[in-house]
Scaffold this active site. Sequence first.
Site, mmCIF file in Angstrom:
data_model
loop_
_atom_site.group_PDB
_atom_site.id
_atom_site.type_symbol
_atom_site.label_atom_id
_atom_site.label_comp_id
_atom_site.label_asym_id
_atom_site.label_seq_id
_atom_site.Cartn_x
_atom_site.Cartn_y
_atom_site.Cartn_z
ATOM 1 N N VAL A 1 -9.127 35.654 -14.490
ATOM 2 C CA VAL A 1 -8.553 34.931 -15.632
ATOM 3 C C VAL A 1 -7.091 35.304 -15.820
ATOM 4 C CG1 VAL A 1 -8.653 34.684 -18.139
ATOM 5 C CG2 VAL A 1 -10.764 34.665 -16.807
ATOM 6 N N GLU B 1 -4.503 28.982 -16.141
ATOM 7 C CA GLU B 1 -5.452 27.883 -16.344
ATOM 8 C C GLU B 1 -4.768 26.587 -16.735
ATOM 9 O OE1 GLU B 1 -7.675 31.692 -16.966
ATOM 10 O OE2 GLU B 1 -5.796 30.868 -17.705
ATOM 11 N N ASP C 1 14.401 -1.685 4.054
ATOM 12 C CA ASP C 1 14.483 -3.007 4.639
ATOM 13 C C ASP C 1 15.726 -3.696 4.083
ATOM 14 O OD1 ASP C 1 13.599 -5.289 6.076
ATOM 15 O OD2 ASP C 1 12.781 -6.133 4.234
ATOM 16 N N ASP D 1 9.270 -4.916 1.380
ATOM 17 C CA ASP D 1 8.597 -5.949 0.609
ATOM 18 C C ASP D 1 7.618 -6.742 1.450
ATOM 19 O OD1 ASP D 1 10.478 -7.142 2.181
ATOM 20 O OD2 ASP D 1 11.391 -8.364 0.612
ATOM 21 N N ASP E 1 6.468 -4.322 6.651
ATOM 22 C CA ASP E 1 6.932 -3.003 6.218
ATOM 23 C C ASP E 1 5.779 -2.055 5.879
ATOM 24 O OD1 ASP E 1 9.616 -3.838 6.321
ATOM 25 O OD2 ASP E 1 9.436 -4.738 4.340
#
Length: 996
Positions: free
Chosen positions: A331, A336, A378, A707, A711
């Site tokens: 712990v 945590e 692109d 797009d 691609d």
Amino acid sequence: MEQEVEERPAPVEPRVEAQSPQEQQEVQAQRKLLGDVDPSTSDAAAVAKLLNVDPSVGLSSEEAKRRLAKFGPNELASAPPVPKWKKFLAQFKDSLVYLLLAATAISLIAWIIEKAGGHAEEALPFDAIVIVLILIVNAILGYIQEAKAEQAVSALSEMTAPTTNVLRDGRVVRIATTDVVPGDVLVLAEGDTVSADGRLFAAASLRIAEASLTGESVPVGKKPETLESAKALGDRTNMVFNGTSVTQGTGRAIVTGTGMNTQVGKIADLLSATEDDSSPLQKEMDHVSKILGIAVCIIAVVVLIALAVMEGFHTTQDVIDSLLLAVSLAVAAVPEGLTAILTVVLALGVQRMAMHHAIVKKLHSVETLGSASVICSDKTGTLTKNEMTVERVVTPSGEVQLTGTGYAPEGNLIGLDGTAVVDPVRHEVLATLAAGALANDGELRAGDKPGTWDVIGDPTEVSIIVAAKKTHADRAFQRFQRVAEIPFTSERKRMSIIAKDTTDNGDLTVFAKGAPDVLLSFCNRILVDGAVRPITEGDRQDILHAVDRLSNEAYRTLGEAYRPLETPKLSAVPGMKLNAAGQAADVAEQADVIEHDLIWTGMVGIIDPPRVEVRDAVAEAHRAGVRTVMITGDHPLTAARIASDLGIIDKGGKALTGEQLDALPDEAAFDKATSQVSVYARVAPEHKLKIVESLQRQGNIAAMTGDGVNDAPAVKSADIGVAMGITGTEVTKESAKMILADDNFSTIVAAIREGRGIFENIRKFLRYLLSSNVGEVFTVFGGVVLAGFLGISQPGTQGVTVPLLATQLLWINLLTDAAPALAMGVDPMTEDVMNRKPRKLTDRVIDGPMWGDVIYIGIIMAIVTLIGMDMHLSGGLFTDRSVDLQGHDAQMVEARTMAFTILVFAQLFNALASRSHLQSAFVGLFSNKWLWGAIGLSVVLQLVVIYVPALQVAFGTTSLPAGAWLECILLAAVVLVASEIRKIFLRIGDKRRQHA
């Protein structure tokens, strides 16, 4: 049901996943139809025979049903949605979570054993319950944030009508696109989307936009003639492909492939072959988790061995105490709240990005984008607007440029030097644009939304209409009414129309446009300075030189010309053939009568221009050390021109083509080329994927934008795939980790800036959390090993006495750690965040200097905590300063409360110190109001735990006297003082290295 229609289909782009065995069998069955035959190099009649279809009739309904059952639906392979419960359980896949679950199991076993022996002090296994609740809260938070991101992505998807027109039983019918089968005859018209791959057997002025598949920005002319040899995808002029759209003309094609057997399907195979990879931050968190887990195990073993040697395990209770000690160590070691804090900080970053039109699908992608060192983009639709624009007009008297981009008719004529355009050049320009706008089948309409425009027909033709509207040349042709047309074909490379002047004597005029060199051969006169004179050989050479110059500048050129027919009747045109009624026969068949003795007016230079804002974005990326690489299927000259305009390469820079990449001898040569070249043209989808992978091999964190369907594989393979939200295909959107809602390249750079700020803040709270938790581990370890030396254990006592209870450690980690860490996650971004070089892939999120900070602060934190504890115990190093308490147990409660409080305050001082590795905590001390609010909240919560009776019982605390609070604050402040001293020496060393 099938029915006769005249509706046109919209594109349908299903989800893409790996094929199932049944889908693989369907694809193989399709491929057996054609065997090794390439339909583009085979006669259309032969292809029809192989597919057993009569092109004039199409398939019968019964045969179509049989083929649909055999070859499967016309859709890409799809995967069933992931169940919500699986998405929720996926939140628990983390090494830190596994470590805490192990600690929970140990705590639960110890409680059961104690309960069975009647020694359990708690009615419920409080430690185990608290840990499990924390893990569940973290999982819920992560699940909700990812669900929100998925909903945002889903909202971008537009509903489309999945129908297409085919010839069945001798008539044109509309069917569901998924029902198209091999052998079907597609009926194509302007505005249609092609729903399958097919071999053309009839076409009239057919032009198809294939940008989404090949990256070619200009629509491709299509004709049914058989190709002599196999060509690249973009040059198969007798084939049509799934997902492309008809911009002009009509045509009919025999379907040769559907679903996964189309070119889109082949790309989908590449897509399913690429695997998602963890982000650098996820990898680092896994690495940290393993280190913490190993460290905890080693420390636990060392402590247990030490206890066994020094005291021995004589009873079952000794074993239980030792197990509980292991739980305390786990712990103490594990932050945590780390997963939850990381999720919240990333989620806040995602929300900020969404406000700037960048939608992130996975939270960890935010950090990856901030670490990007290369953006592979692109060209068409990403760096450019995918809107053809007339930029130059060349007339016999001069050359001018036209401002404004896209289809909005807003712009002005200016000289190349920026001066105003005057006659005679202006007159010639208006005549040129008027002729081009009249000899035109395109149409520009105002969109439904204010300021938007709808393009009907070929974008190249519409660009001339836009140019005419910008210059008001359209006023000159409003009086003309078209009476006949000789359409454009790829063989003729020109088109002509005959128009009547409705405001004068009604005489007819021929207006023509086409390839300049072709159209020029039909001209014998030229318009110069408002007068028409015979064209000379010198005029022709000047025009052809201008064509070459504009072509080298990546412009597409179209020439314009006209000829007055000096008669109001077509039948009176000399040489015109007449029909039986004495009227002019089909003018389209009499081009030789119409297209001669034309008057040359000028030509236009058309280009898909770069986005105005992209150049600044590329420059900012360059300053940030982020390289921009253009990868396109377009022509090398066009790619190089756009890249130089945007500052990606210098003027005169060259593009590397797909053929040149294929010619490279080996992987080493390929990597060398990609390390030096920033523009790639005429590339296939496979090339894009190879370029991205090559850049990654060189240690780059690569972002890939796109797009089109072509691609998608590279987008998925990149460290951060970015899809266009407006023009992007669904295939690409699903492959990407981030979607640009505005299709704006500059949004990517803004997202990089945001990602860098988030990354810096992540390092701040990681430094804070880890140093705090290391301090807790050292406190527990030192308290157990040195228990007798510090007075924690007294002579004659048995069992293990831990300096801090597991519940106290949980309280520190859950509340007093969480709030300050969250506040550091929204620390203001520094101004120089984009002036730094991107971190390398090999650089660790938690590097050596940070580990030095973590261990140094952890040791100081443990020392001051144990000193404070010792001061309130008898038998230690310091004089007993506890309240007049009877018995060691009562002293131990107060001493633990002191240690508990000192550790909390020490971590709060550490929050101030952890905002920077080098900079003093007192610089910008009050710039983060959220941090001070978190510190104040933590102090209040600590007071509640110490003074509320019910919580005193739950957390093993007691009320502290006023003097004890001063001790707590002074001891805890040592952490901040020690940090400042260390930073002074680090800054001195840093300056010496800079001057060395």
